[in-house]
Write a protein that holds these residues in place. Structure first.
Motif, PDB file in Angstrom:
ATOM      1  N   CYS A 215       2.509  -0.231  14.393  1.00 55.20           N
ATOM      2  CA  CYS A 215       2.472   0.412  13.075  1.00 55.20           C
ATOM      3  C   CYS A 215       2.593   1.923  13.205  1.00 55.20           C
ATOM      4  N   TYR A 227       5.005   4.252  10.791  1.00 57.90           N
ATOM      5  CA  TYR A 227       6.024   3.358  10.252  1.00 57.90           C
ATOM      6  C   TYR A 227       5.455   2.724   8.986  1.00 57.90           C
ATOM      7  N   ASP A 229       6.511   1.099   6.166  1.00 57.45           N
ATOM      8  CA  ASP A 229       6.769  -0.273   5.734  1.00 57.45           C
ATOM      9  C   ASP A 229       6.089  -1.278   6.652  1.00 57.45           C
ATOM     10  N   ARG A 230       6.183  -1.023   7.964  1.00 56.04           N
ATOM     11  CA  ARG A 230       5.562  -1.932   8.931  1.00 56.04           C
ATOM     12  C   ARG A 230       4.048  -1.921   8.788  1.00 56.04           C
ATOM     13  N   GLN A 233       3.069  -3.840   5.684  1.00 56.22           N
ATOM     14  CA  GLN A 233       3.255  -5.273   5.930  1.00 56.22           C
ATOM     15  C   GLN A 233       2.110  -5.816   6.788  1.00 56.22           C
ATOM     16  N   TRP A 234       1.725  -5.046   7.811  1.00 57.33           N
ATOM     17  CA  TRP A 234       0.604  -5.465   8.651  1.00 57.33           C
ATOM     18  C   TRP A 234      -0.695  -5.513   7.849  1.00 57.33           C
TER      19      TRP A 234
END
Length: 257
Positions: A215, A227, A229-230, A233-234
């Motif tokens: 991340c 990051y 978006d990552r 999402q996580w």
């Protein structure tokens, strides 16, 4: 708290700024004015530097000037009912301190720098003289007051997450947002620990977890790439699978690669 260090010109005066060429223009109150008005206001603004630990705005004071953050990160501090002062949020590029002074009201928080940076300063006296751009500027001030409430609400949302690593992840996302870049200048581990009400060691472990989950990526000691978006999402998946209120379980259940 230490005092801001001034950017000085050869005449010994604080440095002037060019609003038209400023990278923070899109986030700034002045940047919302018409180009002709920006040119006028730009001549009234002085740019100053501050160091980490400097208090550029004090809770309870009626500000005599508006200070708009150009570069750097600050924590907002608020004195609680028990008399203790605690960090209650994050501020960065484009955030204005001293806004309530434009309406004759007291500052609601103190602004304390957690990194070195610069701010642009405009005397409230210029607004009181009622120049042609004053009404438009006050309208933008009201918009910025609304935005500052949104920043406080974002921080409140971060603190509703159930474990420290999730709170830290959301904090890094907010830092990226207020700094206007995925490359984040990190506050010290001690400052982050104070912000999240935990220990420095827990912050270090949390950063290791987020790096292992890809991340974030460390670039150097005080910088990392977030990051966004990552990370979001996580966070969404972690909310579904992690047991509530068990920080230690989160550290143990996530494998660091």
């Amino acid at each position: 708290m230490s005092s801001p260090h001034k950017i000085t010109s050869p005449t010994g005066q604080p440095g002037r700024t060019n609003c038209m060429d400023c990278a923070t223009r899109s986030r700034c109150i002045v940047g919302a004015l018409a180009p002709a008005d920006q040119a006028v206001v730009s001549c009234l603004i002085r740019e100053s530097a501050f160091c980490r630990g400097a208090e550029i705005s004090s809770e309870g004071d009626v500000a005599s000037s508006l200070k708009i953050i150009k570069v750097g990160t600050l924590f907002g501090y608020r004195t609680g009912k028990d008399g203790r002062r605690r960090p209650i949020g994050i501020a960065g590029r484009g955030t204005a301190f001293g806004m309530y002074g434009c309406f004759g009201r007291h500052n609601q928080v103190s602004g304390v720098a957690v990194s070195a940076g610069r701010y642009c300063e405009l005397s409230i006296r210029h607004l009181e003289e009622k120049p042609p751009w004053a009404d438009t500027f006050r309208e933008q001030l009201i918009n910025d007051c609304i935005r500052s409430f949104g920043l406080a609400a974002d921080w409140s949302a971060a603190m509703r997450l159930r474990t420290l690593v999730k709170q830290l992840a959301y904090t890094l996302f907010l830092l990226s947002d207020v700094q206007g870049s995925p490359v984040v200048q990190l506050p010290t581990h001690t400052a982050l620990a104070e912000l999240l009400g935990t220990t420095r060691e827990s912050i270090v472990r949390g950063l290791i977890v987020l790096e292992g989950e890809r991340c974030i990526a460390k670039l150097e000691r005080k910088k990392c790439h977030v990051y966004g978006d990552r990370l979001l999402q996580w966070l969404d998946s972690a909310l579904l699978v992690q047991p509530p209120n068990r920080e230690i379980n989160e550290f143990n259940s996530l494998k660091v690669s």
